[in-house]
Motif scaffolding. Sequence first.
Motif, short mmCIF file in Angstrom:
data_model
loop_
_atom_site.label_atom_id
_atom_site.label_comp_id
_atom_site.label_asym_id
_atom_site.label_seq_id
_atom_site.Cartn_x
_atom_site.Cartn_y
_atom_site.Cartn_z
N SER A 254 0.84 -1.20 0.00
CA SER A 254 0.00 0.00 0.00
C SER A 254 0.88 1.25 0.00
CB SER A 254 -0.92 0.01 1.23
OG SER A 254 -0.14 0.17 2.41
N ARG A 255 0.26 2.39 -0.29
CA ARG A 255 0.97 3.68 -0.26
C ARG A 255 0.04 4.73 0.35
NH1 ARG A 255 2.03 1.56 -5.18
NH2 ARG A 255 0.55 2.89 -6.29
N GLY A 256 0.61 5.53 1.26
CA GLY A 256 -0.17 6.60 1.87
C GLY A 256 -0.90 6.21 3.12
N CYS A 257 -0.63 5.02 3.67
CA CYS A 257 -1.29 4.56 4.89
C CYS A 257 -0.33 4.65 6.08
CB CYS A 257 -1.76 3.11 4.75
SG CYS A 257 -2.93 2.85 3.40
N SER A 258 -0.88 4.50 7.27
CA SER A 258 -0.07 4.48 8.48
C SER A 258 -0.70 3.51 9.48
CB SER A 258 0.03 5.87 9.10
OG SER A 258 0.82 5.85 10.28
N PRO A 259 -0.20 2.27 9.58
CA PRO A 259 1.00 1.74 8.93
C PRO A 259 0.71 1.32 7.49
CG PRO A 259 -0.03 0.04 10.23
CD PRO A 259 -0.83 1.29 10.48
N GLU A 260 1.78 0.97 6.75
CA GLU A 260 1.61 0.44 5.41
C GLU A 260 1.32 -1.06 5.48
OE1 GLU A 260 1.22 2.32 3.06
OE2 GLU A 260 2.48 4.09 3.22
N PHE A 261 0.70 -1.58 4.41
CA PHE A 261 0.29 -2.98 4.38
C PHE A 261 0.84 -3.69 3.16
CE2 PHE A 261 -2.94 -0.51 6.58
CZ PHE A 261 -3.03 -1.17 7.79
N VAL A 262 1.02 -5.02 3.29
CA VAL A 262 1.47 -5.87 2.19
C VAL A 262 0.34 -6.83 1.84
CG1 VAL A 262 3.28 -7.40 1.37
CG2 VAL A 262 3.77 -5.78 3.20
N PHE A 263 0.06 -6.97 0.54
CA PHE A 263 -0.97 -7.88 0.05
C PHE A 263 -0.27 -9.01 -0.69
CE2 PHE A 263 -2.61 -3.60 0.26
CZ PHE A 263 -3.82 -3.74 0.92
N VAL A 264 -0.44 -10.25 -0.20
CA VAL A 264 0.30 -11.40 -0.73
C VAL A 264 -0.66 -12.52 -1.12
CG1 VAL A 264 2.19 -13.02 -0.33
CG2 VAL A 264 2.16 -10.84 0.88
N PRO A 265 -0.65 -12.98 -2.39
CA PRO A 265 -1.47 -14.13 -2.76
C PRO A 265 -1.05 -15.36 -1.97
CG PRO A 265 -0.69 -12.97 -4.72
CD PRO A 265 0.06 -12.39 -3.54
N CYS A 266 -2.04 -16.04 -1.39
CA CYS A 266 -1.80 -17.26 -0.60
C CYS A 266 -2.87 -18.27 -0.97
CB CYS A 266 -1.83 -16.98 0.90
SG CYS A 266 -0.63 -15.77 1.49
N VAL A 270 -5.90 -13.83 -0.48
CA VAL A 270 -4.84 -12.83 -0.41
C VAL A 270 -4.65 -12.45 1.05
CG1 VAL A 270 -4.13 -10.51 -1.06
CG2 VAL A 270 -5.31 -11.95 -2.73
N GLY A 271 -3.46 -12.65 1.58
CA GLY A 271 -3.16 -12.28 2.96
C GLY A 271 -2.74 -10.82 3.05
N VAL A 272 -3.19 -10.14 4.11
CA VAL A 272 -2.84 -8.74 4.34
C VAL A 272 -2.01 -8.66 5.60
CG1 VAL A 272 -3.71 -6.39 4.62
CG2 VAL A 272 -5.03 -8.05 3.26
N TYR A 273 -0.79 -8.07 5.50
CA TYR A 273 0.15 -7.99 6.62
C TYR A 273 0.56 -6.55 6.85
CZ TYR A 273 0.73 -13.03 5.83
OH TYR A 273 0.51 -14.38 5.67
N ALA A 274 0.82 -6.20 8.12
CA ALA A 274 1.42 -4.91 8.44
C ALA A 274 2.88 -4.95 8.03
CB ALA A 274 1.28 -4.61 9.93
N LEU A 275 3.32 -3.96 7.25
CA LEU A 275 4.65 -3.99 6.63
C LEU A 275 5.77 -4.08 7.64
CD1 LEU A 275 6.48 -3.68 4.12
CD2 LEU A 275 6.29 -1.20 4.41
N HIS A 276 5.77 -3.23 8.67
CA HIS A 276 6.93 -3.10 9.55
C HIS A 276 6.83 -3.92 10.84
CE1 HIS A 276 8.99 -0.11 7.12
NE2 HIS A 276 7.86 0.56 7.00
N THR A 277 5.66 -4.52 11.12
CA THR A 277 5.54 -5.36 12.31
C THR A 277 5.36 -6.83 11.97
OG1 THR A 277 3.12 -5.15 12.48
CG2 THR A 277 4.47 -3.44 13.55
N GLY A 278 4.91 -7.12 10.76
CA GLY A 278 4.69 -8.50 10.36
C GLY A 278 3.36 -9.07 10.78
N GLU A 279 2.51 -8.26 11.42
CA GLU A 279 1.22 -8.76 11.91
C GLU A 279 0.31 -9.13 10.73
OE1 GLU A 279 -2.78 -7.11 14.26
OE2 GLU A 279 -1.05 -5.81 13.89
N HIS A 280 -0.34 -10.31 10.84
CA HIS A 280 -1.33 -10.71 9.85
C HIS A 280 -2.65 -10.02 10.19
CE1 HIS A 280 -4.47 -13.48 8.15
NE2 HIS A 280 -3.72 -13.25 7.09
N VAL A 281 -3.10 -9.11 9.32
CA VAL A 281 -4.26 -8.27 9.62
C VAL A 281 -5.57 -8.94 9.23
CG1 VAL A 281 -5.35 -6.03 9.17
CG2 VAL A 281 -2.86 -6.18 9.37
#
Length: 355
Positions: A254-266, A270-281
């Motif tokens: 993602s861009r422009g969020c706080s925190p940023e998120f990662v979207f990963v095909p699983c 699609v899994g959504v994770y917090a970029l800098h903490t690794g938490e599965h959202v």
Amino acid sequence: MLGFLQARQAGLDDPLRLRRAESTRRVLSLELNHDRDVDRIHGNGVNSLDIEVIEGRYMLSGGADGVIVLYDLENYSGKPEYTCKAIGTVDRSSRHAHKFSVETVQWYPFDNGMFVSSSFDKTMRVWDSETLKPAEMFMFEETVYCHHMSPIARKHSLVADSRVRVWDVRRAAGSLFTLDQHNGDKSKASSEAVNTAHNGRVNGLCFTGDGLHLLTTGTDDRMRLWNSGNGENTLVNYGKVCNESRKGLKFTVSRGCSPEFVFVPCGRSVGVYALHTGEHVTTLRGHFNNADCCEFHADYQELYTGGKDCNILAWVPVPRAPASEVEPRGSNKAAADGQSSVNPAFADAWSSDED
């Protein structure tokens, strides 16, 4: 949110904080949109998606059928129900088309008049998006699984087996450095795993929007976040990130969020994770077969995903409920259900006494 609005009105706070807070809320409320379709052109799985950042209007897709499609995402109907139309296609009948599966398509970061594709036919091609004809073609001795350009267009990363090398395209002397998951600690690495990013094949990589970090995924079911300036592993623990793809895995940030998120095909989701903490959202589910790629639309905080079911799905934020429909914080209904009505990811990001 009310606190952010009041602080902005009074000039006591940076308007950027309100924008980031709303962007974060929208990302955390993504749901599959059944009113928005994307023209189904591919006769086989969708391997790669990319949305240009100049206008935020055009999207590319590359498929296992060797086809490249250019879409217009604009809604001209003025209605919630609409279809994103294909406005250009490089199909198998074209003499310029790739011979085998198109693994990656990517817009040039500063000009939507050009994009790059790479394929199992061992070529990478630079295209003119107006004529849909290649302006340049590069031949390789081995299969190209993935290519990726930094959003600030200064460095490229190339994948070879379990290694990731970072290059400065202005220098031909060699790579700048090789990513090492152990950060040079030889006591933690076997002799076979020295200077490797993963314990399996690397099949996905993506720069963050600011270019400061690089994410990689591997067949060891791990995702790692790297400092792109010095190549250090930041050691963020995302847990087991299921990676069933034996080709390239295209994920997005993602861009422009706080925190940023990662979207990963699983698998099919699609899994959504917090970029800098690794938490599965959260997990987004909607494909009938494995999801292979996803692309974040930063202008609207929307997500597009493609999979082996040949579909491209649109995920959009759920509108805010009217104030009369919002349960009070101390409502007995929420307590009876034993659940909080507030996603815990919100509280850490931008909680306020005035909310």
